[in-house]
Design an enzyme around this catalytic site. Sequence first.
Site, PDB file in Angstrom:
ATOM      1  N   GLU A  96       0.833  -1.194   0.000  1.00  0.00           N
ATOM      2  CA  GLU A  96       0.000   0.000   0.000  1.00  0.00           C
ATOM      3  C   GLU A  96       0.873   1.252   0.000  1.00  0.00           C
ATOM      4  OE1 GLU A  96      -4.304  -1.046   1.403  1.00  0.00           O
ATOM      5  OE2 GLU A  96      -3.029  -0.546   3.113  1.00  0.00           O
ATOM      6  N   CYS A 141     -11.083   2.361   6.566  1.00  0.00           N
ATOM      7  CA  CYS A 141     -10.298   3.537   6.945  1.00  0.00           C
ATOM      8  C   CYS A 141     -10.584   4.724   6.044  1.00  0.00           C
ATOM      9  CB  CYS A 141      -8.810   3.214   6.937  1.00  0.00           C
ATOM     10  SG  CYS A 141      -8.200   2.559   5.366  1.00  0.00           S
TER      11      CYS A 141
END
Length: 662
Positions: free
Chosen positions: A342, A426
């Site tokens: 990520e 998130c």
Amino acid sequence: MTASQPAAATDTARPKLAFRPLPVPQVDVRGFWGDRVDAVAAKTAGILYDRCVEARMLEQIDPDRPSPGVVIPFHSPSPDEADTQGAEFTGSTVTTQMFWDSDWGKTIETAAYSLYRRRNPELERKIDAVIDMYGKLQQPDGYLSSWYQRIQPGLRWTSLRDCHELYCAGHLIEGAVAYFQATGKRKLLDIMCRYADHIASMFGPEPGKRKGYCGHEEIELALVKLARATGENKYMELAKYFIDQRGQQPHYFDEEARARGADPKAYHFKTYEYNQSHKPVREQHKVVGHAVRAMYLFSGMADIATEFGDDSLRAALDRLWDDLTTKSLYVTGGIGPSAHNEGFTSDYDLPNDTAYAETCASVGLVFWASRMLGMGPNARYADMMERALYNGSISGLSLDGSLFFYENPLESRGGHHRWKWHRCPCCPPNIGRMVASIGSYFYGLADDALAVHLYGDSTARFEIAGRAVSLVQTSNYPWDGAVAIEIGPQAPVEFTLHLRVPAWCRNAALRVNGKMVDLDAATSDGYVAIRREWRPGDRVELDLEMSMSRLFANPLVRQDIGRVALARGPLIYCVEETDNGAGLHRIALPREARLEAHPEPNLLGGIVTLSAIGTRAETKNWGSDLYRSKPPATEETTLKAVPYFAWDNRDPGEMLVWLREG
């Protein structure tokens, strides 16, 4: 101290020229951003709460209920490491997550600013109930973590590298500050001050304290907000400690692993570059690892550099900024090409169809850029903040505020769409809280100066030299570059007004009370500085040419060789199948093709589209051959481009940012 005017941190060595953002309640936004804040207030804030409840997050924080869910392994993935390939929460099976406190913190923050925008007694009641649960859950010594109190008791502070205690604390702190500023209620603020005091008793340079810091940065910038809101400099000092301690030897993450009987090398990413703890922060020169973590770290570093006048941090930040913006940045302001970590890979590795470009990462870039402006107006940071705001971040939220992107690719073959929710949620509250608080990014206030970083319909209220001042912007930005600003001081007052002239603008003109200003003489670092005694009714008029541009990538970006991207003003454009038909890869835009802008008030909430005459490679006369010795025939086509942030809000289909150049 009122809810709308936070105190200055006492005894902080803040440089005189430091600029701080105006709190959200001191800025009203209308127009483009007003529409988006309204969508968050009307829909997103409630959705965030409802989805958290559906995910059974309330059960984890409510001490009056049995402990919920399935315990995940001790070395769990972070909120940004969880599977993000379109999975949606169904409510049938639940895995309890150690970072759910962070989701509640961001949800509270989104709700807070939404409640300031529009009254919603039902939402306020629900958030108050969540806050009450945290109050009941908090332990006598101030400690507060639903994971370590309800799921894995007895293991607190044993794995800062992996388990997000301080990260969760940071998001709850930010939610507490927001709720106090927006509603005047300080119950959560008091709860989080007690927790912050506990953290300060556990960590620091003093003998007997732990020398740790979080594996997932966030608490650093939250503590700065807490210090500013309460006037307590001890929170600023704690933030500085976490920044200074990161990456020091002996490495804390190695030591804590040994203390819990684990092999320090048994780390799932095998390198501390992943969480930016491979070197002390002042020695770092390359942006590496997990993109969201990096952005949060650099945001905290910038805050500390601003508050303490720390030139060594500023030098490191400038090195890191140059590395990111010259080697690892998508044209949309997206960052982090890889789903594996990520985050960042190698220089100039910017694939389009597999671009990860997490919404949280682009939001984090907005955070970092805005905090760099604390050290003074500089368009290199404000222009990037604007690029990430208008493109790579708000693309993560549908126009009606109900659906979300986790990844933001620059090319889609038709299978990438927003989702209702995610097992790792998130991004929804992150984009929600940023949009709801957008007014705080518009302006920066110093002792005797105000900087206007963003343009658009808005009203700011602030105090300077002991005088109350209002500033009213009138503009149809970003569709039009005409900006009118009316200054309304309570009484005549002298200060400097800094106005940004964006790098994308080829021609600009400025008048003060009808008199032309010499921009060349008055501009430094991309900002015009106007120092004068301002009187009620003074008027500033800034005209920014909304330039249309063809953008080309560095030839080292192999994915974009022979391709062109389109921009108008701060907006990056893309083509969608719904306007241009299928097979977008067959469209080419000749270098000599003329670009035209078209206001379309009834499309996608009111936008400006771009059009040009291009060519399309045809398949109808190709036959069944896979290869031929002659190129395919082409025919003329009119291509239509829409702002990237608005894609996937209509019929599903292909999307493309980088067009072949014909």
